[in-house]
Design a protein around this motif. Structure first.
Motif, PDB file in Angstrom:
ATOM      1  N   GLY A 132      -3.579 -20.032  -1.953  1.00  0.00           N
ATOM      2  CA  GLY A 132      -4.343 -19.594  -3.110  1.00  0.00           C
ATOM      3  C   GLY A 132      -5.199 -18.363  -2.866  1.00  0.00           C
ATOM      4  N   SER A 133      -5.391 -17.979  -1.605  1.00  0.00           N
ATOM      5  CA  SER A 133      -6.179 -16.780  -1.310  1.00  0.00           C
ATOM      6  C   SER A 133      -5.286 -15.539  -1.453  1.00  0.00           C
ATOM      7  CB  SER A 133      -6.774 -16.867   0.098  1.00  0.00           C
ATOM      8  OG  SER A 133      -5.747 -16.924   1.058  1.00  0.00           O
ATOM      9  N   TYR A 134      -5.889 -14.377  -1.310  1.00  0.00           N
ATOM     10  CA  TYR A 134      -5.164 -13.118  -1.459  1.00  0.00           C
ATOM     11  C   TYR A 134      -5.355 -12.263  -0.211  1.00  0.00           C
ATOM     12  CZ  TYR A 134      -4.786 -14.245  -6.410  1.00  0.00           C
ATOM     13  OH  TYR A 134      -4.503 -14.862  -7.599  1.00  0.00           O
ATOM     14  N   ALA A 135      -4.372 -11.429   0.072  1.00  0.00           N
ATOM     15  CA  ALA A 135      -4.448 -10.467   1.164  1.00  0.00           C
ATOM     16  C   ALA A 135      -4.023  -9.114   0.616  1.00  0.00           C
ATOM     17  CB  ALA A 135      -3.541 -10.880   2.314  1.00  0.00           C
ATOM     18  N   ALA A 136      -4.534  -8.052   1.227  1.00  0.00           N
ATOM     19  CA  ALA A 136      -4.150  -6.692   0.845  1.00  0.00           C
ATOM     20  C   ALA A 136      -3.913  -5.882   2.112  1.00  0.00           C
ATOM     21  CB  ALA A 136      -5.231  -6.047   0.000  1.00  0.00           C
ATOM     22  N   TYR A 137      -2.817  -5.149   2.131  1.00  0.00           N
ATOM     23  CA  TYR A 137      -2.455  -4.322   3.274  1.00  0.00           C
ATOM     24  C   TYR A 137      -2.054  -2.939   2.785  1.00  0.00           C
ATOM     25  CZ  TYR A 137      -1.742  -8.982   5.229  1.00  0.00           C
ATOM     26  OH  TYR A 137      -1.908 -10.287   5.604  1.00  0.00           O
ATOM     27  N   ASP A 138      -2.274  -1.936   3.635  1.00  0.00           N
ATOM     28  CA  ASP A 138      -1.772  -0.600   3.342  1.00  0.00           C
ATOM     29  C   ASP A 138      -0.265  -0.626   3.571  1.00  0.00           C
ATOM     30  OD1 ASP A 138      -1.229   2.370   3.538  1.00  0.00           O
ATOM     31  OD2 ASP A 138      -3.405   2.374   3.322  1.00  0.00           O
ATOM     32  N   ARG A 139       0.469   0.069   2.730  1.00  0.00           N
ATOM     33  CA  ARG A 139       1.925   0.117   2.891  1.00  0.00           C
ATOM     34  C   ARG A 139       2.356   1.053   4.011  1.00  0.00           C
ATOM     35  NH1 ARG A 139       5.196   1.196  -2.293  1.00  0.00           N
ATOM     36  NH2 ARG A 139       6.851   0.729  -0.828  1.00  0.00           N
ATOM     37  N   CYS A 140       1.439   1.836   4.564  1.00  0.00           N
ATOM     38  CA  CYS A 140       1.766   2.752   5.651  1.00  0.00           C
ATOM     39  C   CYS A 140       2.119   1.956   6.904  1.00  0.00           C
ATOM     40  CB  CYS A 140       0.587   3.678   5.945  1.00  0.00           C
ATOM     41  SG  CYS A 140       0.932   4.896   7.222  1.00  0.00           S
ATOM     42  N   SER A 141       3.291   2.195   7.445  1.00  0.00           N
ATOM     43  CA  SER A 141       3.702   1.518   8.663  1.00  0.00           C
ATOM     44  C   SER A 141       2.796   1.906   9.817  1.00  0.00           C
ATOM     45  CB  SER A 141       5.148   1.899   9.015  1.00  0.00           C
ATOM     46  OG  SER A 141       5.520   1.350  10.261  1.00  0.00           O
ATOM     47  N   SER A 142       2.504   0.936  10.676  1.00  0.00           N
ATOM     48  CA  SER A 142       1.667   1.226  11.846  1.00  0.00           C
ATOM     49  C   SER A 142       2.459   1.895  12.961  1.00  0.00           C
ATOM     50  CB  SER A 142       1.024  -0.062  12.365  1.00  0.00           C
ATOM     51  OG  SER A 142       2.014  -0.961  12.820  1.00  0.00           O
ATOM     52  N   TYR A 143       3.779   1.988  12.805  1.00  0.00           N
ATOM     53  CA  TYR A 143       4.596   2.708  13.783  1.00  0.00           C
ATOM     54  C   TYR A 143       4.690   4.162  13.334  1.00  0.00           C
ATOM     55  CZ  TYR A 143       8.305   4.044  16.938  1.00  0.00           C
ATOM     56  OH  TYR A 143       9.031   4.679  17.910  1.00  0.00           O
ATOM     57  N   LYS A 144       4.153   5.063  14.120  1.00  0.00           N
ATOM     58  CA  LYS A 144       4.084   6.488  13.792  1.00  0.00           C
ATOM     59  C   LYS A 144       3.480   6.696  12.400  1.00  0.00           C
ATOM     60  CE  LYS A 144       7.803   7.919  16.834  1.00  0.00           C
ATOM     61  NZ  LYS A 144       9.036   8.691  16.970  1.00  0.00           N
ATOM     62  N   PRO A 145       2.217   6.260  12.203  1.00  0.00           N
ATOM     63  CA  PRO A 145       1.598   6.351  10.872  1.00  0.00           C
ATOM     64  C   PRO A 145       1.468   7.770  10.343  1.00  0.00           C
ATOM     65  CG  PRO A 145      -0.029   5.776  12.528  1.00  0.00           C
ATOM     66  CD  PRO A 145       1.307   5.716  13.195  1.00  0.00           C
ATOM     67  N   GLU A 146       1.546   8.762  11.229  1.00  0.00           N
ATOM     68  CA  GLU A 146       1.480  10.154  10.766  1.00  0.00           C
ATOM     69  C   GLU A 146       2.650  10.496   9.844  1.00  0.00           C
ATOM     70  OE1 GLU A 146       3.530  10.083  14.789  1.00  0.00           O
ATOM     71  OE2 GLU A 146       1.749   9.142  13.968  1.00  0.00           O
ATOM     72  N   ASN A 147       3.725   9.714   9.904  1.00  0.00           N
ATOM     73  CA  ASN A 147       4.874   9.921   9.013  1.00  0.00           C
ATOM     74  C   ASN A 147       4.633   9.350   7.621  1.00  0.00           C
ATOM     75  OD1 ASN A 147       6.167  11.121  11.153  1.00  0.00           O
ATOM     76  ND2 ASN A 147       7.398   9.324  11.664  1.00  0.00           N
ATOM     77  N   LYS A 148       3.612   8.514   7.472  1.00  0.00           N
ATOM     78  CA  LYS A 148       3.253   7.891   6.185  1.00  0.00           C
ATOM     79  C   LYS A 148       4.449   7.189   5.541  1.00  0.00           C
ATOM     80  CE  LYS A 148      -0.531  11.032   5.396  1.00  0.00           C
ATOM     81  NZ  LYS A 148      -1.114  12.061   4.573  1.00  0.00           N
ATOM     82  N   CYS A 149       5.224   6.502   6.365  1.00  0.00           N
ATOM     83  CA  CYS A 149       6.397   5.783   5.882  1.00  0.00           C
ATOM     84  C   CYS A 149       5.937   4.478   5.223  1.00  0.00           C
ATOM     85  CB  CYS A 149       7.335   5.496   7.046  1.00  0.00           C
ATOM     86  SG  CYS A 149       8.972   5.035   6.503  1.00  0.00           S
ATOM     87  N   ALA A 150       6.208   4.321   3.940  1.00  0.00           N
ATOM     88  CA  ALA A 150       5.772   3.144   3.183  1.00  0.00           C
ATOM     89  C   ALA A 150       6.732   1.982   3.387  1.00  0.00           C
ATOM     90  CB  ALA A 150       5.671   3.478   1.705  1.00  0.00           C
ATOM     91  N   VAL A 151       6.187   0.837   3.781  1.00  0.00           N
ATOM     92  CA  VAL A 151       7.017  -0.356   3.958  1.00  0.00           C
ATOM     93  C   VAL A 151       7.529  -0.825   2.598  1.00  0.00           C
ATOM     94  CG1 VAL A 151       5.863  -1.083   6.084  1.00  0.00           C
ATOM     95  CG2 VAL A 151       5.024  -1.925   3.890  1.00  0.00           C
ATOM     96  N   THR A 152       8.682  -1.486   2.628  1.00  0.00           N
ATOM     97  CA  THR A 152       9.295  -2.003   1.409  1.00  0.00           C
ATOM     98  C   THR A 152       9.370  -3.523   1.494  1.00  0.00           C
ATOM     99  OG1 THR A 152      11.507  -1.734   2.339  1.00  0.00           O
ATOM    100  CG2 THR A 152      10.657   0.088   1.011  1.00  0.00           C
ATOM    101  N   LEU A 153       9.319  -4.162   0.369  1.00  0.00           N
ATOM    102  CA  LEU A 153       9.343  -5.620   0.292  1.00  0.00           C
ATOM    103  C   LEU A 153      10.736  -6.148   0.598  1.00  0.00           C
ATOM    104  CD1 LEU A 153       7.718  -8.172  -0.429  1.00  0.00           C
ATOM    105  CD2 LEU A 153       8.412  -7.798  -2.801  1.00  0.00           C
ATOM    106  N   ASP A 154      10.803  -7.148   1.480  1.00  0.00           N
ATOM    107  CA  ASP A 154      12.077  -7.795   1.787  1.00  0.00           C
ATOM    108  C   ASP A 154      12.382  -8.847   0.728  1.00  0.00           C
ATOM    109  OD1 ASP A 154      12.297  -6.227   4.063  1.00  0.00           O
ATOM    110  OD2 ASP A 154      11.413  -7.752   5.372  1.00  0.00           O
ATOM    111  N   SER A 155      13.633  -9.224   0.613  1.00  0.00           N
ATOM    112  CA  SER A 155      14.068 -10.153  -0.429  1.00  0.00           C
ATOM    113  C   SER A 155      13.423 -11.531  -0.298  1.00  0.00           C
ATOM    114  CB  SER A 155      15.590 -10.278  -0.431  1.00  0.00           C
ATOM    115  OG  SER A 155      16.045 -10.782   0.812  1.00  0.00           O
ATOM    116  N   ASP A 156      13.002 -11.911   0.906  1.00  0.00           N
ATOM    117  CA  ASP A 156      12.380 -13.222   1.083  1.00  0.00           C
ATOM    118  C   ASP A 156      10.915 -13.260   0.631  1.00  0.00           C
ATOM    119  OD1 ASP A 156      10.998 -11.854   3.079  1.00  0.00           O
ATOM    120  OD2 ASP A 156      11.883 -12.996   4.734  1.00  0.00           O
TER     121      ASP A 156
END
Length: 137
Positions: free
Chosen positions: A68-92
């Protein structure tokens, strides 16, 4: 004995100069939405996820945890964040994937579940009051 204290002090000094534990840049994040907003319809049940653009480094993921609680994360991947690669939602709807490196992250805690990433996604503070969700850092 002095020699032991000297080596201990040097060890502490060098360990504090290591890599930053949060490689994703700090940017101001401060927004609120009513939970009835149609853009947040995906959060109505536990396990729901919504991806929001325009916040953080590469957007924000809002996750309604099964408890019932909520979490919020930046979509920027922590691997080479200078690339600003946005993570995508998996089907699960339990993980997100960095399409640039293949790293996977758990929505339960933002931690990496598949490398090469070794750091968690940047998390933000979430408060829910009076049917409003507030996200900030």
């Amino acid at each position: 004995m002095k020699l032991i204290y000297t080596f201990a002090a040097i060890a502490v000094l060098f360990s504090s100069c290591g890599k930053n534990s949060d490689p994703i840049p700090n940017v101001a994040v401060n927004f609120e939405y009513p939970l009835t907003d149609p853009r947040l319809a995906g959060l109505t049940a536990g396990g729901g996820v919504v991806l929001l653009s325009g916040y953080g480094v590469a957007g924000v993921i809002l996750y309604h945890e099964p408890d019932g609680s909520y979490a919020a994360y930046d979509r920027c991947s922590s691997y080479k964040p200078e690339n600003k690669c946005a993570v995508t939602l998996d089907s699960d709807h339990l993980t997100v994937t960095d399409p640039c490196s293949g790293s996977k992250f758990s929505l339960a805690d933002g931690g990496p579940v598949k490398g090469p990433a070794t750091y968690s996604l940047k998390s933000y503070y979430v408060t829910v009051a009076n049917y409003e969700i507030f996200v900030s850092n």
